[in-house]
Design a protein around this motif. Structure first.
Motif, mmCIF file in Angstrom:
data_model
loop_
_atom_site.group_PDB
_atom_site.id
_atom_site.type_symbol
_atom_site.label_atom_id
_atom_site.label_comp_id
_atom_site.label_asym_id
_atom_site.label_seq_id
_atom_site.Cartn_x
_atom_site.Cartn_y
_atom_site.Cartn_z
ATOM 1 N N UNK A 186 -81.963 37.065 36.194
ATOM 2 C CA UNK A 186 -81.525 37.167 37.582
ATOM 3 C C UNK A 186 -80.010 37.300 37.618
ATOM 4 N N UNK A 187 -79.517 38.259 38.403
ATOM 5 C CA UNK A 187 -78.080 38.491 38.525
ATOM 6 C C UNK A 187 -77.694 38.588 39.994
ATOM 7 N N UNK A 188 -76.487 38.130 40.307
ATOM 8 C CA UNK A 188 -75.964 38.221 41.666
ATOM 9 C C UNK A 188 -74.916 39.327 41.724
ATOM 10 N N UNK A 189 -75.303 40.463 42.312
ATOM 11 C CA UNK A 189 -74.374 41.579 42.494
ATOM 12 C C UNK A 189 -73.726 41.404 43.858
ATOM 13 N N UNK A 190 -72.720 40.543 43.921
ATOM 14 C CA UNK A 190 -72.106 40.181 45.199
ATOM 15 C C UNK A 190 -70.593 40.328 45.102
ATOM 16 N N UNK A 191 -69.950 40.298 46.264
ATOM 17 C CA UNK A 191 -68.514 40.419 46.331
ATOM 18 C C UNK A 191 -67.793 39.169 45.846
ATOM 19 N N UNK A 192 -66.444 39.222 45.771
ATOM 20 C CA UNK A 192 -65.667 38.118 45.209
ATOM 21 C C UNK A 192 -65.278 37.040 46.208
#
Length: 244
Positions: A186-192
């Motif tokens: 599982x990966x979180x492709x989210x902003x900073x």
């Protein structure tokens, strides 16, 4: 370079999905399909025969199962809404979804469960409020704020909700990496950054050269107390493990 091509199939139809997945030579299938109208989903709460559930849960299961039968790697694009949003600490990649109030979130949480049960070779990529520079498709949060600000039609915006907006190009880069490496998990492709929607609108106003002080604010808490649809309140998404 990766060659991206659509998989022409209605994901709610198991037979059609099986045929489409078996027909393509692609070794990796990425599921970007989803019922994303959160207000429409709320109106279907508890309805497992509704479009939201059939697309988000059964559709994801159909594609995952087809990949298992065809020996392909399955990448499922999920969302921060798999979380209830009732804690202050950041949500980690190792956290299991716990959505129980918002039906869209419940459907996406169950979709993650179905994926894990249906195929052994899987990756789940969670995104949060993705936005793009340009798109002819559904307006995202940033472009919707921009259009409303330019036409003077913006409504008061929540200043007590926390989200993690994600630039679309960054998401594409992560999906490309996952497709190349076929890394599982599982990966979180989210902003900073963690921002309120009101803060997002202020930045949009500033980028357009408009008076940011004129952006009206409102309270999610008061909205819900007056009978509005509940939203996840605090969605601080951590991408520390994804970036490591």
């Amino acid at each position: 370079d990766l060659g991206w091509e659509p998989l022409a199939a209605d994901i709610t139809g198991r037979t059609a999905v099986d045929a489409a997945v078996a027909r393509t030579s692609a070794p990796v299938i990425i599921n970007l399909a989803g019922y994303t109208d959160v207000s429409g989903a709320w109106q279907q709460s508890g309805d497992t025969d509704g479009a939201c559930y059939r697309i988000n849960v059964e559709g994801a299961r159909n594609v995952a199962s087809a990949c298992a039968r065809a020996g392909k790697h399955f990448v499922h694009v999920s969302t921060d809404y798999v979380f209830e949003g009732d804690r202050e600490d950041p949500y980690l990649e190792t956290d299991e979804g716990d959505a129980r109030t918002d039906w869209y979130g419940v459907s996406k949480r169950r979709a993650e469960d179905r994926v894990k049960q249906s195929v052994s070779d899987w990756t789940i990529v969670r995104v949060s409020f993705p936005y793009q520079r340009h798109s002819d498709r559904k307006a995202d949060l940033v472009r919707r704020f921009g259009a409303q600000l330019l036409t003077g039609t913006v409504s008061p915006i929540f200043s007590d909700q926390v989200i993690t907006p994600t630039f679309g190009d960054d998401l594409v880069g992560i999906l490309a990496h996952v497709a190349r490496t076929r890394v599982g998990g599982v990966f979180h492709a989210v902003g900073p950054e963690w921002l309120t929607p009101h803060q997002v609108a202020i930045r949009v106003a500033e980028s357009l050269g408009l008076d940011a002080s004129a952006v009206p604010s409102s309270s999610l808490r008061e909205y819900v107390e007056k009978g509005g649809r509940p939203f996840p309140k605090t969605l601080r998404m951590s991408n520390a493990a994804t970036l490591s």
